[in-house]
Design an enzyme around this catalytic site. Structure first.
Site, mmCIF file in Angstrom:
data_model
loop_
_atom_site.group_PDB
_atom_site.id
_atom_site.type_symbol
_atom_site.label_atom_id
_atom_site.label_comp_id
_atom_site.label_asym_id
_atom_site.label_seq_id
_atom_site.Cartn_x
_atom_site.Cartn_y
_atom_site.Cartn_z
ATOM 1 N N GLU A 61 0.825 -1.203 0.000
ATOM 2 C CA GLU A 61 0.000 0.000 0.000
ATOM 3 C C GLU A 61 0.866 1.263 0.000
ATOM 4 O O GLU A 61 0.539 2.255 -0.657
ATOM 5 C CB GLU A 61 -0.927 0.010 1.221
ATOM 6 N N PRO A 267 12.909 -13.869 0.238
ATOM 7 C CA PRO A 267 11.811 -13.990 1.202
ATOM 8 C C PRO A 267 11.078 -12.663 1.354
ATOM 9 O O PRO A 267 11.705 -11.593 1.368
ATOM 10 C CB PRO A 267 12.524 -14.372 2.509
ATOM 11 N N GLU A 310 15.197 -4.197 -2.299
ATOM 12 C CA GLU A 310 16.058 -4.422 -3.452
ATOM 13 C C GLU A 310 15.357 -5.151 -4.583
ATOM 14 O O GLU A 310 16.005 -5.728 -5.449
ATOM 15 C CB GLU A 310 17.323 -5.177 -3.030
ATOM 16 N N ASN A 334 2.402 -7.952 -6.141
ATOM 17 C CA ASN A 334 2.162 -7.053 -7.265
ATOM 18 C C ASN A 334 2.903 -7.483 -8.542
ATOM 19 O O ASN A 334 4.122 -7.319 -8.629
ATOM 20 C CB ASN A 334 2.593 -5.648 -6.849
#
Length: 425
Positions: A61, A267, A310, A334
């Site tokens: 968000e 992860p 990253e 996303n």
């Protein structure tokens, strides 16, 4: 009645919430140095001028509202933007990405009456822009009581959440009446929010389409690219517990056909890096860890990127992305981010957090959906071995993202009357 019960219980919950914050801090989920913010006792002074408060629950968000922040600041030198989130990872991300000095981050207070009252008394926001669907009853009720103009932005409401709210229609209407305007991602979600009692609801598209490509340090990118060399590379990005085992099994199978293939394993929560490293060791796979300053060595099967912020590097390095959170019922992450950086995206059966985006990209041939994890190795091998097909898929997804990038324009047009009312622009 339900809200009265909730408020009464939260009046008594202070000690329990304190212990919860302690446990979260012990697991690295809270920042002890900024605990006062969570308890509604900010130390930063309120800046002069008109303060727009943007609340975004977590990383996804927060990234989505960056284009909104960048459009709010030019409305006038008196405009200040405060972004609140509730997670350590999102706070670190905002520290790097917010376009200061008139945009700054704070932790959202816990939903205790005292913390909420202290937060609002200190900051006195002129406008509230609430992102997606994290609804805290005490906080929203206090905003309404203070008569602060408020809008729900990039609103998303799943069928499950809608069904839960429909069981308590009066409570839903009371809680959501704080919003004078709701800007939904899709028409379906607009209908749901309208049914729950928000008077002015409009479908304007997903702000995540308007976010720029994730950044990457060119020097670091060059260093990693040189270390990897010409090897075939893929990433399992934003993996959750249960998915690393799938990624490891897929990499073992893939290297039977592409012996020098390298997996960038990322992860979702970097604090799980030690756990994932143990899994890699148990599987007998050689690896290096980004968090320890390592580079992918020539013999490594995996480069464990257990670091934060990253993903711009990852998607530039890997021409194929397997999207985490989609092989477990998390809802996916996303796909626009890798698409904008020309990485072909594979996902599993659980993309409900991005259902509309995934459907649009699949219709254009831009995503490769898999039924189950057993197909990952074959799908990755196919895309790595067929560059023309891989590039066509990546470009199709990118075109969908670029075609929808004007969502921010529609959001700003819809917000204009509320901005004017709040003295912002």
């Amino acid at each position: 009645m339900l809200y009265s019960l909730y408020r009464g219980l939260t009046h008594l919950a202070g000690p329990a919430i304190g212990r919860l914050l302690d446990r979260r801090a012990a697991r690295g989920k809270e920042d002890p140095a900024r605990r006062h913010e969570r308890l509604g006792c900010p130390l930063l002074p309120r800046p002069a001028g008109r303060l727009v408060w943007v609340h975004a629950a977590s990383v996804g968000e927060a990234l989505a509202v960056l284009p909104l922040v960048e459009r709010l600041l030019p409305l006038g030198p008196q405009v200040q933007v405060m972004v609140t989130t509730g997670t350590v990872t999102s706070a670190a991300l905002m520290a790097r990405r917010l376009p200061g000095p008139r945009a700054f981050h704070q932790y959202v207070p816990v939903d205790l009456p005292g913390a909420v009252d202290g937060f609002l008394a200190h900051w006195r926001p002129d406008l509230v822009l609430w992102v997606e669907s994290e609804f805290w009853p005490n906080l929203l009720s206090a905003i309404r009581q203070a008569a602060i103009p408020a809008a729900l932005v990039n609103a998303r409401l799943s069928a499950k959440s809608f069904g839960n709210w429909r069981r308590f229609p009066r409570s839903a209407r009371r809680l959501l009446s704080v919003f004078q305007l709701a800007l939904a991602q899709t028409g379906v979600e607009a209908e749901r929010l309208s049914a729950l009692g928000i008077a002015d609801v409009r479908a304007v598209g997903n702000l995540k389409y308007s976010a720029p490509p994730l950044p990457a340090d060119p020097a670091v990118l060059d260093t990693l690219s040189a270390a990897i060399g010409p090897r075939p590379v893929w990433t399992f990005a934003s993996s959750h517990a249960g998915e690393e085992a799938m990624a490891i099994a897929a990499q073992v199978e893939l290297r039977r056909h592409l012996p020098d293939a390298l997996l960038l394993l990322v992860p979702r929560h970097p604090d799980r890096g030690g756990e994932v490293a143990g899994m890699l060791s148990a599987a007998g796979l050689s690896f290096s860890r980004r968090s320890e300053g390592g580079l992918p060595a020539a013999g490594d099967a995996v480069f464990l990127m257990d670091t934060l912020g990253e993903m711009g590097l990852v998607f530039r390095l890997a021409p194929v992305t397997v999207m985490g959170g989609s092989f477990m019922p998390v809802g996916g992450h996303n796909p626009i981010e890798p698409a904008l950086l020309h990485s072909a995206v594979i996902h599993g059966p659980h993309m409900f957090n991005f259902a509309e985006v995934a459907a649009a990209m699949q219709a254009a041939g831009g995503l490769l959906p898999l039924v189950g994890p057993q197909q990952i190795a074959d799908a990755v091998a196919g895309l790595l071995s067929e560059p023309e097909r891989r590039q066509a898929q990546a470009e199709a997804a990118r075109e969908v993202a670029l075609r929808n990038a004007t969502a921010i324009d529609r959001v700003m047009t819809a917000l204009a009357p509320l901005l004017h009312r709040a003295g912002v622009g």
